[in-house]
Design a protein around this motif. Sequence first.
Motif, mmCIF file in Angstrom:
data_model
loop_
_atom_site.group_PDB
_atom_site.id
_atom_site.type_symbol
_atom_site.label_atom_id
_atom_site.label_comp_id
_atom_site.label_asym_id
_atom_site.label_seq_id
_atom_site.Cartn_x
_atom_site.Cartn_y
_atom_site.Cartn_z
ATOM 1 N N VAL A 1 0.837 -1.195 0.000
ATOM 2 C CA VAL A 1 0.000 0.000 0.000
ATOM 3 C C VAL A 1 0.876 1.251 0.000
ATOM 4 O O VAL A 1 0.598 2.236 -0.695
ATOM 5 C CB VAL A 1 -0.954 -0.006 1.208
ATOM 6 C CG1 VAL A 1 -1.708 1.314 1.316
ATOM 7 C CG2 VAL A 1 -1.927 -1.174 1.117
ATOM 8 N N ALA A 2 1.955 1.203 0.783
ATOM 9 C CA ALA A 2 2.895 2.326 0.796
ATOM 10 C C ALA A 2 3.517 2.532 -0.575
ATOM 11 O O ALA A 2 3.750 3.673 -1.005
ATOM 12 C CB ALA A 2 3.975 2.081 1.845
ATOM 13 N N LEU A 3 3.779 1.444 -1.281
ATOM 14 C CA LEU A 3 4.326 1.559 -2.640
ATOM 15 C C LEU A 3 3.337 2.245 -3.571
ATOM 16 O O LEU A 3 3.716 3.130 -4.354
ATOM 17 C CB LEU A 3 4.674 0.171 -3.169
ATOM 18 C CG LEU A 3 5.106 0.093 -4.638
ATOM 19 C CD1 LEU A 3 6.368 0.886 -4.872
ATOM 20 C CD2 LEU A 3 5.290 -1.351 -5.069
ATOM 21 N N PHE A 4 2.072 1.874 -3.496
ATOM 22 C CA PHE A 4 1.062 2.504 -4.349
ATOM 23 C C PHE A 4 0.940 4.002 -4.056
ATOM 24 O O PHE A 4 0.690 4.804 -4.958
ATOM 25 C CB PHE A 4 -0.284 1.821 -4.164
ATOM 26 C CG PHE A 4 -0.319 0.413 -4.667
ATOM 27 C CD1 PHE A 4 0.430 0.037 -5.771
ATOM 28 C CD2 PHE A 4 -1.094 -0.549 -4.040
ATOM 29 C CE1 PHE A 4 0.412 -1.253 -6.243
ATOM 30 C CE2 PHE A 4 -1.124 -1.851 -4.509
ATOM 31 C CZ PHE A 4 -0.373 -2.210 -5.615
ATOM 32 N N ILE A 5 1.139 4.362 -2.778
ATOM 33 C CA ILE A 5 1.082 5.778 -2.422
ATOM 34 C C ILE A 5 2.235 6.553 -3.070
ATOM 35 O O ILE A 5 2.088 7.709 -3.488
ATOM 36 C CB ILE A 5 1.112 5.939 -0.892
ATOM 37 C CG1 ILE A 5 -0.158 5.334 -0.272
ATOM 38 C CG2 ILE A 5 1.246 7.400 -0.489
ATOM 39 C CD1 ILE A 5 -0.152 5.311 1.235
ATOM 40 N N LEU A 6 3.387 5.890 -3.205
ATOM 41 C CA LEU A 6 4.567 6.562 -3.753
ATOM 42 C C LEU A 6 4.625 6.535 -5.278
ATOM 43 O O LEU A 6 5.390 7.303 -5.867
ATOM 44 C CB LEU A 6 5.837 5.905 -3.197
ATOM 45 C CG LEU A 6 6.149 6.139 -1.708
ATOM 46 C CD1 LEU A 6 7.375 5.347 -1.320
ATOM 47 C CD2 LEU A 6 6.369 7.622 -1.436
#
Length: 301
Positions: free
Chosen positions: A168-173
Amino acid sequence: MLPGRSLRRPSDEVINMDVSTNPSVPHVEFFPPPHKPRGPSRWIGWVTDDHRQLVRFWPVVQNMVVQDLRVRYQRSMLGFFWTLLHPILMMTTLTIVFSQLLVIKREDYAIYLFAGMVPWNFFSGTVNDSAFSIIHNEALIRKIFLPKLIFPLTRLLINLTTFVLSMVALFILMKPLGVRFTPQLLLLPVAIALLSGFTLGLGLIVATTNTFFRDCGHLVSVILQAWYFMTPIIYESTNLPPWRLWANPAYPFIKLFQVILSEGKWPDPSLFLAAAGIATVSLGIGYVAFKCHEDKFVFRL
């Protein structure tokens, strides 16, 4: 003494202990234990029984996962937000360091690094935790009946939860870094399932081995550290000859995530076939090894 009665001592009485003539003693026949099935029928029996036991004890598994995650972030100001913040901080640090030391000119190096680092952290963390999953639950195993398979499985689910939140953090970035969302992202659940099968298989192997040989748990962390640098995560796979890449069992899984997330392409079918084959072999060997020694664990704790 009454007339017609003779005085007899108890020692003079003959007690008939023959089970064949004494109706008060049940007739018991002694035979060897029933023959245990071998081959595929035995494996099918294992799988069926484990499925039934896991369904029965699934609330226990859920409770163990929730309690572990709750204790991990207890008294922390950010709590579960650390699962998002930690991979971002690690990616930022490694991107700055390795882009300077290795002089990597790749523009999407941050995403490339993230796409390989997060799956590897899930893999190595689960295998490390699984090595001690039986030993650390010694008191629980001795006290009540629980399927021993739930202990490595619980470690997998705990790390899988962290893995999904890190994605999820990757999708945010992805948007701030200029990476566009592609239809290939729909293949991520398949890649995660294949990596989970491969990881669980190795976790069952090290859990079994470390229960009998306690040195194995310490060797696992050393082997995983060396394995990390042998896998193209912080550097590109083009720097290695093909035979060294395919000799690494973890390469197809890491490459799947890199192709889907960083390159935004459809993975080659051979990559999926290689990952599926390795995951199947790993899970099969790990499951059989675990089940063959499961009944002996309690004598080694």
